[in-house]
Design a protein around this motif. Structure first.
Motif, PDB file in Angstrom:
ATOM      1  N   LEU A 111       0.744  -1.294  -0.206  1.00  7.06           N
ATOM      2  CA  LEU A 111      -0.042   0.133  -0.138  1.00  7.06           C
ATOM      3  C   LEU A 111       0.753   1.172   0.072  1.00  7.06           C
ATOM      4  N   GLY A 112       2.167   1.104   0.058  1.00  9.23           N
ATOM      5  CA  GLY A 112       2.986   2.448  -0.022  1.00  9.23           C
ATOM      6  C   GLY A 112       3.788   2.682   1.483  1.00  9.23           C
ATOM      7  N   TYR A 113       3.372   1.732   2.394  1.00  4.36           N
ATOM      8  CA  TYR A 113       3.807   1.899   3.836  1.00  4.36           C
ATOM      9  C   TYR A 113       5.008   0.932   4.211  1.00  4.36           C
ATOM     10  N   GLU A 114       6.096   1.002   3.500  1.00  2.45           N
ATOM     11  CA  GLU A 114       7.060  -0.029   3.448  1.00  2.45           C
ATOM     12  C   GLU A 114       7.962   0.103   4.578  1.00  2.45           C
ATOM     13  N   GLN A 115       7.905   1.379   5.474  1.00  2.00           N
ATOM     14  CA  GLN A 115       8.378   1.551   6.626  1.00  2.00           C
ATOM     15  C   GLN A 115       7.883   1.205   7.976  1.00  2.00           C
ATOM     16  N   SER A 116       6.720   0.684   7.869  1.00  2.00           N
ATOM     17  CA  SER A 116       5.679   0.673   8.878  1.00  2.00           C
ATOM     18  C   SER A 116       6.286  -0.273  10.019  1.00  2.00           C
ATOM     19  N   THR A 117       6.096  -0.050  11.099  1.00  2.00           N
ATOM     20  CA  THR A 117       6.242  -1.166  12.232  1.00  2.00           C
ATOM     21  C   THR A 117       5.298  -1.343  13.240  1.00  2.00           C
ATOM     22  N   ILE A 118       5.093  -2.668  13.750  1.00  2.00           N
ATOM     23  CA  ILE A 118       4.014  -3.091  14.886  1.00  2.00           C
ATOM     24  C   ILE A 118       4.457  -3.435  16.099  1.00  2.00           C
ATOM     25  N   GLU A 119       3.908  -2.951  16.901  1.00  2.00           N
ATOM     26  CA  GLU A 119       4.011  -3.055  18.244  1.00  2.00           C
ATOM     27  C   GLU A 119       2.876  -3.729  19.050  1.00  2.00           C
ATOM     28  N   PRO A 120       3.029  -4.605  19.946  1.00  2.00           N
ATOM     29  CA  PRO A 120       1.917  -5.087  20.657  1.00  2.00           C
ATOM     30  C   PRO A 120       1.297  -4.023  21.664  1.00  2.00           C
ATOM     31  N   PHE A 121       0.150  -3.834  21.866  1.00  2.00           N
ATOM     32  CA  PHE A 121      -0.438  -2.878  22.558  1.00  2.00           C
ATOM     33  C   PHE A 121      -0.426  -3.115  24.133  1.00  2.00           C
ATOM     34  N   PHE A 135       2.149   1.247  13.299  1.00  2.00           N
ATOM     35  CA  PHE A 135       2.662   2.544  13.030  1.00  2.00           C
ATOM     36  C   PHE A 135       2.868   2.885  11.559  1.00  2.00           C
ATOM     37  N   LEU A 136       1.991   3.586  10.831  1.00  2.00           N
ATOM     38  CA  LEU A 136       2.275   3.739   9.161  1.00  2.00           C
ATOM     39  C   LEU A 136       3.307   4.685   9.264  1.00  2.00           C
ATOM     40  N   LYS A 137       4.019   4.478   8.139  1.00  2.00           N
ATOM     41  CA  LYS A 137       5.275   5.014   7.596  1.00  2.00           C
ATOM     42  C   LYS A 137       5.601   4.657   6.416  1.00  2.00           C
ATOM     43  N   GLY A 138       6.066   5.395   5.206  1.00  2.00           N
ATOM     44  CA  GLY A 138       6.433   5.250   3.905  1.00  2.00           C
ATOM     45  C   GLY A 138       7.787   6.334   3.655  1.00  2.00           C
ATOM     46  N   SER A 139       8.336   5.847   2.780  1.00  2.00           N
ATOM     47  CA  SER A 139       9.475   6.797   2.292  1.00  2.00           C
ATOM     48  C   SER A 139       8.796   7.887   1.330  1.00  2.00           C
ATOM     49  N   GLN A 140       7.705   7.592   0.673  1.00  2.00           N
ATOM     50  CA  GLN A 140       6.974   8.762  -0.081  1.00  2.00           C
ATOM     51  C   GLN A 140       5.379   8.540   0.324  1.00  2.00           C
ATOM     52  N   GLN A 141       4.830   9.753   0.048  1.00  2.00           N
ATOM     53  CA  GLN A 141       3.349   9.729   0.230  1.00  2.00           C
ATOM     54  C   GLN A 141       2.719   8.869  -0.440  1.00  2.00           C
ATOM     55  N   SER A 142       1.745   8.144   0.204  1.00  2.00           N
ATOM     56  CA  SER A 142       0.937   7.057  -0.276  1.00  2.00           C
ATOM     57  C   SER A 142      -0.490   7.798  -0.804  1.00  2.00           C
ATOM     58  N   GLY A 143      -0.950   7.039  -1.878  1.00  2.00           N
ATOM     59  CA  GLY A 143      -2.267   7.725  -2.346  1.00  2.00           C
ATOM     60  C   GLY A 143      -3.412   7.019  -1.708  1.00  2.00           C
ATOM     61  N   VAL A 144      -3.058   5.675  -0.950  1.00  2.00           N
ATOM     62  CA  VAL A 144      -4.146   5.103  -0.221  1.00  2.00           C
ATOM     63  C   VAL A 144      -4.013   5.801   1.306  1.00  2.00           C
ATOM     64  N   ASN A 145      -4.793   6.843   1.494  1.00  2.00           N
ATOM     65  CA  ASN A 145      -4.879   7.309   2.968  1.00  2.00           C
ATOM     66  C   ASN A 145      -5.897   7.131   3.574  1.00  2.00           C
TER      67      ASN A 145
END
Length: 234
Positions: A111-121, A135-145
């Motif tokens: 989806l364009g968030y290749e730098q995302s991380t996952i953390e247990p709540f 935690f959503l993060k990508g190197s560029q702005q994704s169109g799927v927002n």
């Protein structure tokens, strides 16, 4: 090996030498193969186009939705053509990692968030042990927002008993620079006039930019004192 641009030229070149004598413009074999060759040239172009269209990496934008129908993956709102192509190509690995953390990360990368991380709540609230934070993060702005669209894609690959929550990583970069400058100071000798020496101002300037820097370090050196009888002017 000789290269041919058209199929008719190739067929004419296969003839025996006596059949190729004379000018090509009046040679009946050349005229025949030129007409028939156009049909084969068109068939060749159609075959190459079919090859390209059946491959996701080379398919045209109009053909991508057809590949999406085969994989039950329609194009998402705001998704670019290349982003949709990438997500279709990653269908296999996403399905293979379904139910795992890697599967969620692959789905987010598609989806364009290749730098995302996952953390247990549970790190935030021990009672919410069955939930996790993405935690959503990508190197560029994704169109799927649209968060609802992202959540739907995550729910397709997450573990059935888990519940996702979402966050966005934000921060600032603080840059600290250091500089070491060494040099010699020139002081006028006795009876020597030097322009521009304090307190006489030789030039006037304007401050255009100022910087505040933090600097630290260790330096060792020697302090030179004038010898007895030496005149030091400053």
């Amino acid at each position: 090996m000789k290269q041919y641009d058209h199929f008719g030229e190739y067929m004419f070149d296969l003839l025996f030498a006596p059949l190729k004598k004379g000018k090509r413009a009046v040679n009946q074999f050349f005229i025949f193969f030129k007409v028939i060759g156009r049909v084969f040239d068109g068939l060749k172009e159609d075959a190459l186009r079919v090859r390209d269209e059946t491959n996701i990496a080379t398919a045209s934008p109009t053909m991508l939705p057809v590949h999406g129908q085969d994989r039950n993956m329609p194009r998402l709102a705001g998704e670019s053509v290349e982003g949709y192509r990438t997500r279709l190509a990653m269908k296999g690995i996403i399905a293979e990692k379904g139910g795992l953390k890697d599967g969620i990360l692959y789905a987010l990368a598609a989806l364009g968030y290749e730098q995302s991380t996952i953390e247990p709540f549970a790190f935030q609230d021990p009672e919410r042990w069955a939930e996790f934070i993405v935690f959503l993060k990508g190197s560029q702005q994704s169109g799927v927002n649209d968060l609802n669209v992202i959540d739907a894609e995550v729910c397709k690959v997450k573990e059935g008993s888990s519940k996702p929550a979402y966050g966005s990583e934000a921060g600032a970069v603080i840059e600290i620079g250091s500089e070491l400058i060494t040099g010699y100071s020139h002081y006028p000798r006795c009876n020597e006039i030097v322009c521009g020496v304090w307190p006489h101002i030789a030039s006037i300037g304007h401050l255009l930019k100022s910087e505040v820097t933090a600097q630290g370090g260790d330096d060792a050196g020697e302090v030179e004192f004038p010898k007895v009888g030496t005149i030091a002017a400053s």
